[in-house]
Scaffold this motif. Sequence first.
Motif, PDB file in Angstrom:
ATOM      1  N   ARG A 266     -53.323 -42.173 -38.993  1.00 59.07           N
ATOM      2  CA  ARG A 266     -52.750 -41.193 -39.911  1.00 59.07           C
ATOM      3  C   ARG A 266     -53.542 -41.178 -41.213  1.00 59.07           C
ATOM      4  O   ARG A 266     -54.149 -42.161 -41.599  1.00 59.07           O
ATOM      5  CB  ARG A 266     -51.294 -41.543 -40.261  1.00 59.07           C
ATOM      6  N   VAL A 267     -53.498 -40.033 -41.877  1.00 59.39           N
ATOM      7  CA  VAL A 267     -54.165 -39.925 -43.172  1.00 59.39           C
ATOM      8  C   VAL A 267     -53.350 -38.964 -44.034  1.00 59.39           C
ATOM      9  O   VAL A 267     -52.774 -38.000 -43.526  1.00 59.39           O
ATOM     10  CB  VAL A 267     -55.637 -39.460 -43.004  1.00 59.39           C
ATOM     11  N   SER A 268     -53.276 -39.242 -45.330  1.00 57.04           N
ATOM     12  CA  SER A 268     -52.515 -38.373 -46.230  1.00 57.04           C
ATOM     13  C   SER A 268     -53.472 -37.473 -47.004  1.00 57.04           C
ATOM     14  O   SER A 268     -54.673 -37.735 -47.079  1.00 57.04           O
ATOM     15  CB  SER A 268     -51.704 -39.209 -47.217  1.00 57.04           C
ATOM     16  N   SER A 269     -52.916 -36.433 -47.591  1.00 63.56           N
ATOM     17  CA  SER A 269     -53.767 -35.514 -48.343  1.00 63.56           C
ATOM     18  C   SER A 269     -54.437 -36.217 -49.518  1.00 63.56           C
ATOM     19  O   SER A 269     -55.559 -35.875 -49.889  1.00 63.56           O
ATOM     20  CB  SER A 269     -52.955 -34.321 -48.840  1.00 63.56           C
ATOM     21  N   SER A 270     -53.776 -37.224 -50.096  1.00 61.26           N
ATOM     22  CA  SER A 270     -54.419 -37.914 -51.230  1.00 61.26           C
ATOM     23  C   SER A 270     -55.556 -38.812 -50.769  1.00 61.26           C
ATOM     24  O   SER A 270     -56.578 -38.914 -51.450  1.00 61.26           O
ATOM     25  CB  SER A 270     -53.421 -38.692 -52.075  1.00 61.26           C
ATOM     26  N   GLN A 271     -55.396 -39.424 -49.604  1.00 59.50           N
ATOM     27  CA  GLN A 271     -56.518 -40.204 -49.083  1.00 59.50           C
ATOM     28  C   GLN A 271     -57.720 -39.307 -48.804  1.00 59.50           C
ATOM     29  O   GLN A 271     -58.857 -39.614 -49.168  1.00 59.50           O
ATOM     30  CB  GLN A 271     -56.113 -40.920 -47.786  1.00 59.50           C
ATOM     31  N   LEU A 272     -57.440 -38.176 -48.170  1.00 60.44           N
ATOM     32  CA  LEU A 272     -58.525 -37.235 -47.867  1.00 60.44           C
ATOM     33  C   LEU A 272     -59.167 -36.700 -49.140  1.00 60.44           C
ATOM     34  O   LEU A 272     -60.387 -36.559 -49.225  1.00 60.44           O
ATOM     35  CB  LEU A 272     -58.007 -36.082 -47.017  1.00 60.44           C
ATOM     36  N   ALA A 273     -58.336 -36.423 -50.138  1.00 63.30           N
ATOM     37  CA  ALA A 273     -58.850 -35.932 -51.416  1.00 63.30           C
ATOM     38  C   ALA A 273     -59.822 -36.946 -52.007  1.00 63.30           C
ATOM     39  O   ALA A 273     -60.863 -36.587 -52.559  1.00 63.30           O
ATOM     40  CB  ALA A 273     -57.706 -35.672 -52.379  1.00 63.30           C
ATOM     41  N   ASN A 274     -59.469 -38.201 -51.860  1.00 68.21           N
ATOM     42  CA  ASN A 274     -60.310 -39.279 -52.349  1.00 68.21           C
ATOM     43  C   ASN A 274     -61.680 -39.272 -51.678  1.00 68.21           C
ATOM     44  O   ASN A 274     -62.717 -39.364 -52.338  1.00 68.21           O
ATOM     45  CB  ASN A 274     -59.621 -40.612 -52.039  1.00 68.21           C
ATOM     46  N   ILE A 275     -61.658 -39.149 -50.372  1.00 64.13           N
ATOM     47  CA  ILE A 275     -62.913 -39.135 -49.612  1.00 64.13           C
ATOM     48  C   ILE A 275     -63.738 -37.897 -49.944  1.00 64.13           C
ATOM     49  O   ILE A 275     -64.950 -37.952 -50.061  1.00 64.13           O
ATOM     50  CB  ILE A 275     -62.623 -39.162 -48.094  1.00 64.13           C
ATOM     51  N   MET A 276     -63.053 -36.776 -50.106  1.00 63.31           N
ATOM     52  CA  MET A 276     -63.748 -35.509 -50.347  1.00 63.31           C
ATOM     53  C   MET A 276     -64.186 -35.343 -51.796  1.00 63.31           C
ATOM     54  O   MET A 276     -64.986 -34.464 -52.111  1.00 63.31           O
ATOM     55  CB  MET A 276     -62.826 -34.331 -49.997  1.00 63.31           C
ATOM     56  N   GLY A 277     -63.607 -36.130 -52.690  1.00 58.55           N
ATOM     57  CA  GLY A 277     -63.855 -35.903 -54.107  1.00 58.55           C
ATOM     58  C   GLY A 277     -63.125 -34.674 -54.615  1.00 58.55           C
ATOM     59  O   GLY A 277     -63.629 -33.964 -55.480  1.00 58.55           O
ATOM     60  N   SER A 278     -61.944 -34.407 -54.056  1.00 58.41           N
ATOM     61  CA  SER A 278     -61.169 -33.257 -54.531  1.00 58.41           C
ATOM     62  C   SER A 278     -59.744 -33.685 -54.858  1.00 58.41           C
ATOM     63  O   SER A 278     -59.517 -34.824 -55.244  1.00 58.41           O
ATOM     64  CB  SER A 278     -61.180 -32.147 -53.486  1.00 58.41           C
TER      65      SER A 278
ATOM     66  N   PRO B 211     -55.385 -33.721 -53.798  1.00 58.07           N
ATOM     67  CA  PRO B 211     -54.436 -33.587 -52.695  1.00 58.07           C
ATOM     68  C   PRO B 211     -53.972 -32.151 -52.511  1.00 58.07           C
ATOM     69  O   PRO B 211     -53.857 -31.655 -51.380  1.00 58.07           O
ATOM     70  CB  PRO B 211     -53.259 -34.466 -53.125  1.00 58.07           C
ATOM     71  N   SER B 212     -53.720 -31.470 -53.615  1.00 57.05           N
ATOM     72  CA  SER B 212     -53.314 -30.062 -53.554  1.00 57.05           C
ATOM     73  C   SER B 212     -54.321 -29.224 -52.782  1.00 57.05           C
ATOM     74  O   SER B 212     -53.945 -28.421 -51.919  1.00 57.05           O
ATOM     75  CB  SER B 212     -53.191 -29.491 -54.967  1.00 57.05           C
ATOM     76  N   GLN B 213     -55.583 -29.420 -53.108  1.00 61.39           N
ATOM     77  CA  GLN B 213     -56.611 -28.619 -52.450  1.00 61.39           C
ATOM     78  C   GLN B 213     -56.638 -28.892 -50.948  1.00 61.39           C
ATOM     79  O   GLN B 213     -56.738 -27.967 -50.145  1.00 61.39           O
ATOM     80  CB  GLN B 213     -57.988 -28.910 -53.044  1.00 61.39           C
ATOM     81  N   VAL B 214     -56.540 -30.159 -50.591  1.00 62.29           N
ATOM     82  CA  VAL B 214     -56.544 -30.514 -49.173  1.00 62.29           C
ATOM     83  C   VAL B 214     -55.405 -29.791 -48.449  1.00 62.29           C
ATOM     84  O   VAL B 214     -55.607 -29.177 -47.403  1.00 62.29           O
ATOM     85  CB  VAL B 214     -56.404 -32.038 -48.999  1.00 62.29           C
ATOM     86  N   ARG B 215     -54.216 -29.838 -49.023  1.00 61.99           N
ATOM     87  CA  ARG B 215     -53.073 -29.201 -48.362  1.00 61.99           C
ATOM     88  C   ARG B 215     -53.231 -27.686 -48.310  1.00 61.99           C
ATOM     89  O   ARG B 215     -52.940 -27.045 -47.299  1.00 61.99           O
ATOM     90  CB  ARG B 215     -51.776 -29.597 -49.076  1.00 61.99           C
ATOM     91  N   GLN B 216     -53.684 -27.105 -49.445  1.00 56.67           N
ATOM     92  CA  GLN B 216     -53.939 -25.659 -49.453  1.00 56.67           C
ATOM     93  C   GLN B 216     -54.947 -25.282 -48.380  1.00 56.67           C
ATOM     94  O   GLN B 216     -54.761 -24.298 -47.658  1.00 56.67           O
ATOM     95  CB  GLN B 216     -54.489 -25.228 -50.822  1.00 56.67           C
TER      96      GLN B 216
ATOM     97  N   GLY C  35     -51.526 -25.359 -41.196  1.00 54.40           N
ATOM     98  CA  GLY C  35     -50.845 -26.594 -41.601  1.00 54.40           C
ATOM     99  C   GLY C  35     -50.656 -27.557 -40.460  1.00 54.40           C
ATOM    100  O   GLY C  35     -49.787 -27.388 -39.620  1.00 54.40           O
ATOM    101  N   PHE C  36     -51.471 -28.589 -40.420  1.00 58.41           N
ATOM    102  CA  PHE C  36     -51.461 -29.526 -39.306  1.00 58.41           C
ATOM    103  C   PHE C  36     -50.658 -30.786 -39.594  1.00 58.41           C
ATOM    104  O   PHE C  36     -50.699 -31.749 -38.835  1.00 58.41           O
ATOM    105  CB  PHE C  36     -52.886 -29.931 -38.932  1.00 58.41           C
ATOM    106  N   GLY C  37     -49.940 -30.808 -40.710  1.00 59.62           N
ATOM    107  CA  GLY C  37     -49.307 -32.056 -41.147  1.00 59.62           C
ATOM    108  C   GLY C  37     -47.834 -32.151 -40.784  1.00 59.62           C
ATOM    109  O   GLY C  37     -47.254 -31.240 -40.188  1.00 59.62           O
ATOM    110  N   GLN C  38     -47.276 -33.290 -41.154  1.00 60.18           N
ATOM    111  CA  GLN C  38     -45.859 -33.540 -40.933  1.00 60.18           C
ATOM    112  C   GLN C  38     -45.273 -33.993 -42.265  1.00 60.18           C
ATOM    113  O   GLN C  38     -45.730 -34.987 -42.837  1.00 60.18           O
ATOM    114  CB  GLN C  38     -45.701 -34.664 -39.902  1.00 60.18           C
ATOM    115  N   GLN C  39     -44.297 -33.269 -42.741  1.00 61.67           N
ATOM    116  CA  GLN C  39     -43.715 -33.616 -44.041  1.00 61.67           C
ATOM    117  C   GLN C  39     -43.195 -35.051 -44.039  1.00 61.67           C
ATOM    118  O   GLN C  39     -42.570 -35.488 -43.078  1.00 61.67           O
ATOM    119  CB  GLN C  39     -42.597 -32.648 -44.380  1.00 61.67           C
ATOM    120  N   GLY C  40     -43.469 -35.756 -45.109  1.00 59.24           N
ATOM    121  CA  GLY C  40     -43.018 -37.134 -45.212  1.00 59.24           C
ATOM    122  C   GLY C  40     -43.915 -38.140 -44.523  1.00 59.24           C
ATOM    123  O   GLY C  40     -43.847 -39.336 -44.801  1.00 59.24           O
TER     124      GLY C  40
END
Lengths: 212, 212
Positions: free
Chosen positions: A31-43, A45-50, A57-62
């Motif tokens: 599993r990976v969260s939008s904030s983890q991905l944002a970290n890797i991407m240098g962007s 969490p909002s942008q990742v989710r957008q 939307g491939f995620g699961q709330q919570g």
Amino acid sequence: MSHIKASLPVIRRLPRYYRYITELKNKGTQRVSSSQLANIMGSTPSQVRQDFNCFGGFGQQGVGYSVELLHSEIEKLLFPPEKLNAVLLGAGNLGVTIANFVLKESQGVNLVGMFDSDNAIIGNKLFGMEIKPMSSFVDFCQEEHVDILIVCTPKDAAEELACDVIKSDVKGIWNYSHFDFSVHDSSLIVENVHLRDNLMALSYRITHKDDE
Amino acid sequence: MSHIKASLPVIRRLPRYYRYITELKNKGTQRVSSSQLANIMGSTPSQVRQDFNCFGGFGQQGVGYSVELLHSEIEKLLFPPEKLNAVLLGAGNLGVTIANFVLKESQGVNLVGMFDSDNAIIGNKLFGMEIKPMSSFVDFCQEEHVDILIVCTPKDAAEELACDVIKSDVKGIWNYSHFDFSVHDSSLIVENVHLRDNLMALSYRITHKDDE
DNA sequence: TAGATTGTTAATCGATTAACAATC
DNA sequence: TAGATTGTTAATCGATTAACAATC
């Protein structure tokens, strides 16, 4: 589940997501969260989710995102069901390197032909393919269903090709020449790889780093 | 006469202006207006004027821009007084092509060294230069005042280099590897040429042309 | 249930475009 | 002087970031 048409910046980020998520998958991460991905991407969490929500939307709330699912969904987006056919125009130094790159490092794209206008190399075999005369490429495209033109010619040659390109009915151009197809025909999908422009921009940014 | 720090989009357009203005100059054109330039660039007169005003505004109200002046001013902006020194890391297929490109087609940048980690090619001469062992590049950079690193290694090798890069005190990276230096060190100036990402974006745009 | 994290709407920021006074 | 075209300020547009309700 919005499915808004993805903007160009989003599309440009997609391959980068794919790279990072492939790494996570290979590491066995589940599993990976939008904030983890944002970290890797240098962007952010909002942008990742957008970004992901452009595609449904491939995620699961919570919970976050399943690496496995994310990987396969982005793969579906990036690799079309049938591979695209590409043709190289200009088999010089750069052209041959790019052809080699497409053959060996690109999934999703087939190299099906190579063309040049230099009689000295026409007829030569390269990667098991014969270099054909430039003049024959329009006919070739009609017969072989070519999607992408990889243009590695000098500017003048590219300019002369412009009309043929429209005739050839290709869908996109991977352009390494100094002729800007997109300016002259806005209906074409063009990705420019202007090495010289790119190096100049780098050099400008280095030299003017401390301006104001 | 505003002299606002140019934003990245403006910097990226600068080499294109330069190309077109050089053409105009070679054709003997004396004056050009922002709307003519907008036409060539595929943009708007407003943008052209805004762009040039970042650098101080080279035009004359009521008259337009002098091609000669525009050319020399943009040249001054793009080519630093002393050439920048660059070094190639990774002398494989792509690396050698890029090195060749820098030597022959780039004004403003000198290629002063080539490095690789493959013993089979270390010591070989290329373009009159000896390929040196990768391990020696940090020392080399300190002695020779290297400004730009051209990274044409595989991802893992680039990742290993990351620390050395900071030590080496270079100012910018021309990055062809799949390791994103900019994400890991935001103080570095990096221009990425991610061929695979770029081709994927093209393929995405072709395949999803008619979405919604 | 409480905590975490998404999907989505709203706010902000920056870049592009339009408008117009200044001036050649 | 009248026409053209810039420099510059204001308006618009789009992309990024923030906020928060929905939900696992």
